[in-house]
Design an enzyme around this catalytic site. Structure first.
Site, mmCIF file in Angstrom:
data_model
loop_
_atom_site.group_PDB
_atom_site.id
_atom_site.type_symbol
_atom_site.label_atom_id
_atom_site.label_comp_id
_atom_site.label_asym_id
_atom_site.label_seq_id
_atom_site.Cartn_x
_atom_site.Cartn_y
_atom_site.Cartn_z
ATOM 1 N N TRP A 99 0.733 -1.141 0.111
ATOM 2 C CA TRP A 99 0.022 0.072 -0.130
ATOM 3 C C TRP A 99 0.819 1.217 0.067
ATOM 4 O O TRP A 99 0.622 2.299 -0.764
ATOM 5 C CB TRP A 99 -0.934 0.023 1.234
ATOM 6 C CG TRP A 99 -1.849 -1.257 1.274
ATOM 7 C CD1 TRP A 99 -2.162 -2.298 1.948
ATOM 8 C CD2 TRP A 99 -2.939 -1.240 0.183
ATOM 9 N NE1 TRP A 99 -2.919 -2.791 1.441
ATOM 10 C CE2 TRP A 99 -3.553 -2.524 0.357
ATOM 11 C CE3 TRP A 99 -3.165 -0.556 -1.232
ATOM 12 C CZ2 TRP A 99 -4.604 -2.967 -0.390
ATOM 13 C CZ3 TRP A 99 -4.340 -1.298 -2.029
ATOM 14 C CH2 TRP A 99 -4.879 -2.266 -1.728
ATOM 15 N N ASP A 166 -1.927 6.926 6.177
ATOM 16 C CA ASP A 166 -2.740 5.907 5.950
ATOM 17 C C ASP A 166 -3.202 5.068 7.114
ATOM 18 O O ASP A 166 -2.240 4.105 7.356
ATOM 19 C CB ASP A 166 -2.348 5.233 4.671
ATOM 20 C CG ASP A 166 -3.129 4.104 4.142
ATOM 21 O OD1 ASP A 166 -4.076 3.728 4.713
ATOM 22 O OD2 ASP A 166 -2.829 3.295 3.079
ATOM 23 N N LYS A 190 -11.997 -1.982 6.651
ATOM 24 C CA LYS A 190 -11.338 -2.897 7.630
ATOM 25 C C LYS A 190 -11.852 -2.791 9.165
ATOM 26 O O LYS A 190 -11.918 -3.987 9.687
ATOM 27 C CB LYS A 190 -9.686 -2.550 7.605
ATOM 28 C CG LYS A 190 -8.923 -2.376 6.331
ATOM 29 C CD LYS A 190 -9.430 -3.396 5.106
ATOM 30 C CE LYS A 190 -8.560 -3.384 4.058
ATOM 31 N NZ LYS A 190 -7.645 -2.169 3.633
HETATM 32 C C1 LIG Z 1 -7.085 -1.920 1.996
HETATM 33 C C2 LIG Z 1 -6.068 -0.970 2.167
HETATM 34 C C3 LIG Z 1 -5.896 0.047 1.281
HETATM 35 C C4 LIG Z 1 -6.810 0.209 -0.076
HETATM 36 O O1 LIG Z 1 -8.219 0.632 0.308
HETATM 37 P P1 LIG Z 1 -9.022 0.864 -0.854
HETATM 38 O O2 LIG Z 1 -10.300 1.500 -0.084
HETATM 39 O O3 LIG Z 1 -9.492 -0.578 -1.349
HETATM 40 O O4 LIG Z 1 -8.477 1.762 -1.875
HETATM 41 C C5 LIG Z 1 -5.055 1.126 1.515
HETATM 42 N N1 LIG Z 1 -4.061 1.014 2.180
HETATM 43 C C6 LIG Z 1 -4.136 0.229 3.162
HETATM 44 C C7 LIG Z 1 -3.325 0.306 4.462
HETATM 45 C C8 LIG Z 1 -5.188 -0.880 3.364
HETATM 46 O O5 LIG Z 1 -5.353 -1.678 4.146
#
Ligand SMILES: *Cc1c(COP(=O)(O)O)cnc(C)c1O
Length: 356
Positions: A99, A166, A190
Site C-alpha cells: 500500500w 494511511d 477494515k
Molecule cells: C485496504 C487498504 C488500502 C486500499 O483501500 P481501498 O479502499 O481499497 O482503496 C490502502 N491502504 C491500506 C493500509 C489498506 O489496508
C-alpha cells in the site's frame, strides 16, 4: 456451523451494526422510508452525517482545529489526492509495504519522492527504525498498519514537516494522538464499516500550499465547505460507520477496544511462538495487532494446504495469507470476537498435535 471471519477487508463488523443497518434499509427510524431512498440533503440524513462526524471525533479524541469528511474512491484515491493537494516539489515516504508502494507511485506523478526508509529488503517484515525525516519536503507519508505483511507502526511521531498517514487498517483500534498529524485517511472497510466510504481527518490551515490547479472533486477544500456533501456521499456506508461508532462507544471507547485487541493478538502470537509447527513472519517489535501473519516452519511447509482445509472445516474464513507472503493471515480487527481467536488457536493446536 459458526463462521469465524478473519477476512482482511472487507471484514468482520459488529453484528449489532449489521442488524441496525438492515433495519434502517427497511425503515429508517420509523419514517416509513428506506435509508436508501431518502435525500442526502434531508434532515434525516443530515442528522446521520452530523452524528457520524461527531462520534468519530469523540471516539478518536480528535482535537478542535480538525475536520472529518467522508468521501468515495477508497484509500487508493487518497494516494492521488494527497500529493495533488500537498506536493509542491518533494515529499518523503516510508516504504513499508504494497500500500505504501502504491501511494509512492501516485505521488511520483506530482513531484519528487524521497523514500527515507524501506523494509523491502526483507519482504516488508519489519518497520524501519532510526530514520530522519528531512525538513525540506512538503510532507511525510506513513502507512501505520501494513495489512498484507502484518506489521504496524504504533507510535505517533514528531515530524518537522506535515505528517500524513494511511490508517485504513488500524483506525479506531488504539488511541491516536491526532494532533501530530496534518491528515489521516483510510478506507472504511477494515475496522469502521462497509466498502464504499473513505474517512479523511484534516487539520485546519494545511491546504492551499500548492501552486497547481486542482479539479473540484479532487480538492479537499471542496469537500470541507459543506462537509461531505459536495456531491452525493455514500449514505448507506456512512450509516453503517455510525452504527460501528455507536458500538465502540457502548464498549467504552477506543481504550476498551484496544484492550480487547491487545488480548486477542497476544493469545494468537503466544500460540505461534509456542508452536513447533507455525512461525510468525514479522519481527516481534513490528507485529501488527490487526493482521497476524504466520507460516509453517520449513520442515512442515507441505502441510499448509492440509491445515487450510482443516481450519475451513472448523469454520475459519479468510486465513489464507496474501500471495506475496504465503502461509496464513488472521485479521483480528476490532469486531472479531475473542471466541473466534480462541477457535483458531484450538484448530492450530489440534492440527499440530495430530501432524507433528
Ligand atoms: C485496504 C487498504 C488500502 C486500499 O483501500 P481501498 O479502499 O481499497 O482503496 C490502502 N491502504 C491500506 C493500509 C489498506 O489496508
Amino acid at each position: 456451523m459458526k463462521k469465524h471471519n478473519f477476512n482482511a477487508g472487507p471484514s468482520v463488523l459488529p453484528r449489532v451494526a449489521i442488524e441496525n443497518s438492515a433495519k434502517a434499509i427497511l425503515d429508517l427510524n420509523g419514517i416509513g422510508m428506506s435509508l436508501l431512498e431518502i435525500s442526502h440533503r434531508s434532515k434525516d440524513f443530515q442528522a446521520i452525517l452530523d452524528e457520524t462526524m461527531s462520534l468519530f471525533k469523540e471516539m478518536l479524541n480528535i482535537p478542535s482545529g480538525y475536520q472529518v469528511i467522508f468521501l468515495g474512491g477508497g484509500a487508493s484515491l487518497q494516494f492521488c489526492m494527497v500529493p495533488f493537494n500537498f506536493l509542491n516539489h518533494k515529499a518523503a515516504y516510508l516504504e513499508t509495504g504494497v500500500w505504501a508502494e502504491k501511494a509512492i507511485k501516485e505521488a511520483k506523478y506530482f513531484g519528487e519522492v524521497e523514500i527515507i526508509a524501506s523494509s523491502k529488503d526483507k519482504n516488508f517484515n519489519y518497520i524501519p527504525k532510526g530514520f530522519t525525516i528531512p525538513s525540506d519536503v512538503d510532507y511525510f507519508h506513513i502507512t501505520t498498519n501494513n495489512t498484507i505483511y502484518g506489521s504496524e507502526l504504533r507510535y505517533d511521531m514528531d515530524s518537522p514537516v506535515p505528517l500524513i498517514a494511511d490508517m485504513s487498517s488500524d483506525i479506531l483500534s488504539r488511541p491516536v494522538d491526532v494532533s501530530k498529524y496534518s491528515l489521516i485517511y483510510g478506507g472504511a472497510q477494515k475496522n469502521l464499516g462497509p466498502a464504499g466510504v473513505t474517512f479523511v481527518i484534516i487539520k485546519d490551515g494545511v491546504l492551499g500550499k500548492v501552486d497547481r490547479k486542482i479539479p473540484s472533486m479532487l480538492n479537499y477544500a471542496t469537500h470541507l465547505k459543506d462537509p461531505s456533501l459536495y456531491n452525493t456521499p455514500p449514505v448507506f456506508a456512512i450509516y453503517t460507520c455510525l452504527e460501528t461508532l455507536r458500538w465502540i462507544k457502548n464498549l467504552g471507547g477506543v481504550k476498551a477496544v484496544e484492550a480487547n485487541n491487545i488480548k486477542k493478538a497476544k493469545m494468537l502470537y503466544d500460540t505461534i511462538d509456542n508452536s513447533k509447527m507455525f512461525v510468525g513472519t514479522v519481527e516481534k517489535e513490528s507485529r501488527s495487532r490487526m493482521n497476524i501473519c504466520f507460516v509453517m516452519k520449513e520442515q512442515y511447509k507441505g502441510k499448509e494446504d492440509a491445515f487450510m482445509e482443516f481450519a475451513k472445516s472448523k469454520g475459519m474464513i479468510g486465513i489464507k495469507g496474501h500471495r506475496s507472503v504465503g502461509g496464513f493471515r488472521a485479521s483480528t480487527y476490532n469486531a472479531l470476537p475473542l471466541e473466534s481467536v480462541q477457535a483458531l488457536i484450538d484448530a492450530m493446536n489440534e492440527f499440530e498435535k495430530n501432524n507433528l
